[in-house]
Design an enzyme around this catalytic site. Sequence first.
Site, PDB file in Angstrom:
ATOM      1  N   VAL A   1      -4.658  43.231   2.917  1.00  0.00           N
ATOM      2  CA  VAL A   1      -4.989  43.256   1.283  1.00  0.00           C
ATOM      3  C   VAL A   1      -5.063  44.837   1.304  1.00  0.00           C
ATOM      4  O   VAL A   1      -5.540  45.679   1.903  1.00  0.00           O
ATOM      5  CB  VAL A   1      -6.507  42.761   1.133  1.00  0.00           C
ATOM      6  CG1 VAL A   1      -7.016  43.310  -0.103  1.00  0.00           C
ATOM      7  CG2 VAL A   1      -6.482  41.436   1.058  1.00  0.00           C
TER       8      VAL A   1
ATOM      9  N   GLN B   1       1.922  35.655   0.560  1.00  0.00           N
ATOM     10  CA  GLN B   1       1.187  35.004   0.803  1.00  0.00           C
ATOM     11  C   GLN B   1      -0.007  34.814  -0.428  1.00  0.00           C
ATOM     12  O   GLN B   1      -0.196  35.744  -0.990  1.00  0.00           O
ATOM     13  CB  GLN B   1       0.339  35.631   1.971  1.00  0.00           C
ATOM     14  CG  GLN B   1      -0.914  34.663   2.561  1.00  0.00           C
ATOM     15  CD  GLN B   1      -1.918  35.312   3.462  1.00  0.00           C
ATOM     16  OE1 GLN B   1      -2.531  36.208   3.248  1.00  0.00           O
ATOM     17  NE2 GLN B   1      -1.704  34.847   4.690  1.00  0.00           N
TER      18      GLN B   1
ATOM     19  N   ASN C   1      -1.220  35.815  16.455  1.00  0.00           N
ATOM     20  CA  ASN C   1      -2.093  36.743  16.120  1.00  0.00           C
ATOM     21  C   ASN C   1      -3.360  37.086  16.855  1.00  0.00           C
ATOM     22  O   ASN C   1      -4.075  36.202  16.964  1.00  0.00           O
ATOM     23  CB  ASN C   1      -2.502  36.473  14.551  1.00  0.00           C
ATOM     24  CG  ASN C   1      -2.891  37.811  13.911  1.00  0.00           C
ATOM     25  OD1 ASN C   1      -3.748  37.527  12.721  1.00  0.00           O
ATOM     26  ND2 ASN C   1      -2.591  38.973  14.070  1.00  0.00           N
ATOM     27  N   GLY C   2      -3.789  38.420  17.171  1.00  0.00           N
ATOM     28  CA  GLY C   2      -4.785  38.811  17.842  1.00  0.00           C
ATOM     29  C   GLY C   2      -4.548  39.218  19.188  1.00  0.00           C
ATOM     30  O   GLY C   2      -3.651  38.929  19.687  1.00  0.00           O
ATOM     31  N   ASN C   3      -5.194  40.339  19.650  1.00  0.00           N
ATOM     32  CA  ASN C   3      -5.095  41.295  20.797  1.00  0.00           C
ATOM     33  C   ASN C   3      -3.849  41.764  20.953  1.00  0.00           C
ATOM     34  O   ASN C   3      -3.358  42.111  22.035  1.00  0.00           O
ATOM     35  CB  ASN C   3      -5.383  40.408  22.169  1.00  0.00           C
ATOM     36  CG  ASN C   3      -6.487  39.441  21.879  1.00  0.00           C
ATOM     37  OD1 ASN C   3      -7.386  39.729  21.254  1.00  0.00           O
ATOM     38  ND2 ASN C   3      -6.722  38.448  22.735  1.00  0.00           N
TER      39      ASN C   3
ATOM     40  N   CYS D   1      -8.465  34.025   6.345  1.00  0.00           N
ATOM     41  CA  CYS D   1      -9.444  34.955   5.799  1.00  0.00           C
ATOM     42  C   CYS D   1     -10.934  34.583   5.960  1.00  0.00           C
ATOM     43  O   CYS D   1     -11.357  33.751   5.444  1.00  0.00           O
ATOM     44  CB  CYS D   1      -9.169  35.308   4.332  1.00  0.00           C
ATOM     45  SG  CYS D   1     -10.215  36.690   3.874  1.00  0.00           S
TER      46      CYS D   1
END
Length: 517
Positions: free
Chosen positions: A25, A79, A250-252, A108
């Site tokens: 965003v 999205q 997604n992540g790290n 989210c």
Amino acid sequence: MPKLQGFEFWSRTLGGARHVVAPMVDQSELAWRLLSRRHGAQLCYTPMLHAQVFVRDANYRKENLYCEVCPEDRPLIVQFCANDPEVFVQAALLAQDYCDAIDLNLGCPQMIAKRGVQARGQPWLRARRFSSESEGLLVGPRLPGSHGVRCPGAPPAGHYGAFLQEEWDLLQRMILLAHEKLSVPVTCKIRVFPEIDKTVKYAQMLEKAGCQLLTVHGRTKEQKGPLSGTASWEHIKAVRKAVAIPVFANGNIQCLRDVERCIQDTGVQGVMSAEGNLHNPALFEGRSPAVWELAEEYLDIVRQHPCPLSYVRAHLFKLWHHTLQVHQELREELAKVKTLEGVTAVNQELKLRCQEDISRQKEGEKPSGGLPFFHWICQPYFRPGPREGSKENGGARSKRALEEEEGGTDVLSKNKQKKQLRNPHKTFDPSLKPKYAKCDQCGNPKGNRCVFNLCRGCCKKRAFREAADCPGHGLLFKTKLEKSLAWKGAQSRLQEPQPAGSGEPGGFPEGTSRYST
């Protein structure tokens, strides 16, 4: 041409993308996407758009998608956040010609996704903050057979993102309808449940409904802010094994080594980065350049593809994060500038300060503060946990406690200080604030002349329910109802048959003409 699906869609339309920039965003705008693509990103997402606002507001569509069309900005996935099948599909139909797929945000975790407040310039975001989640009425083009009302079973307004992850029936209907109606594939971005088994079933449900690509953020919706913790690649690996569609992780992800290790450990097709990309847009190249190199390149792109200054400022705060811990006076300067030229000047000053630091650097000197590189190098930012954060603040007490201790009004928060700079006559003394009588039901200010002693919103509901008038709020439900009934009575009397006279047909007396006067 038939719509491509699954792995064929990933390999042909998306070019087998492995390096992906996340939807962010106010942060994954066109200028930032172009910068990221120049430095190794192979696929980008738009910022999350609010489906309801996108449908009803032509300016919102223009500002957030239609005016950002650029040949270099493909492949691109748009999205949306949505909680109504018809609204989601209407928005997607308006966007599908400008992208390669439509993504439904189911990840989210912010409270704004739970509350559904109006959007800022984005939606969660900018139809004035998190756009009106509506009373359920649809605006704009309708789908065949729709009646312009919220679908039965849709959750209440303000129920979006990760807060939809228990609404499996609703999600099935949303994905299924989008899969049937759109000319481009529909994809989803999700967060995991604490249980791996439930996460796998969740992913399989979305695949069965028609999802053609799944991005899995390996954190639960409770893992956010200082409680983010580590993302679970075990969950992502289990999902990848259980579905027959491409999966992004997604992540790290903070550097290229993390990308390669994630693909190897989980078997996913691609890796998405958000915060890592914001601190180092060259992450997917495996480089850590000087901050000013990427900052200057980004500012050049912004001149060609303008965006709100707040976006630009936010990006520079991320890029210069570590340097601004050293040269803190420039943090205030960056926060206060009102033009792109002003931002550029602060950026140039930061560059000069860093070059001075380099010239004073001693041989063999190591970075301070536990950083892997010196502060002028693009590098990851590791968010401190709750305990670490309190240590960093030196056990500092809350702002409110300090204000109370020092007299309250003598110490203003930074936000209030900024407001006072804009308006020197503004006062924050509670005793000088105007006093308002409160609504008997909700606590908002009531109308001074309201017959029910309510605010306008509560008054409108009660007046409608009781068919009453409130002249103070200009609500005339009773008057309009009486007029409507009187009009209907008059209409029914006019339609009653008149008794015929004894003369000619038509009731005219004998010896007279219908045209006689």
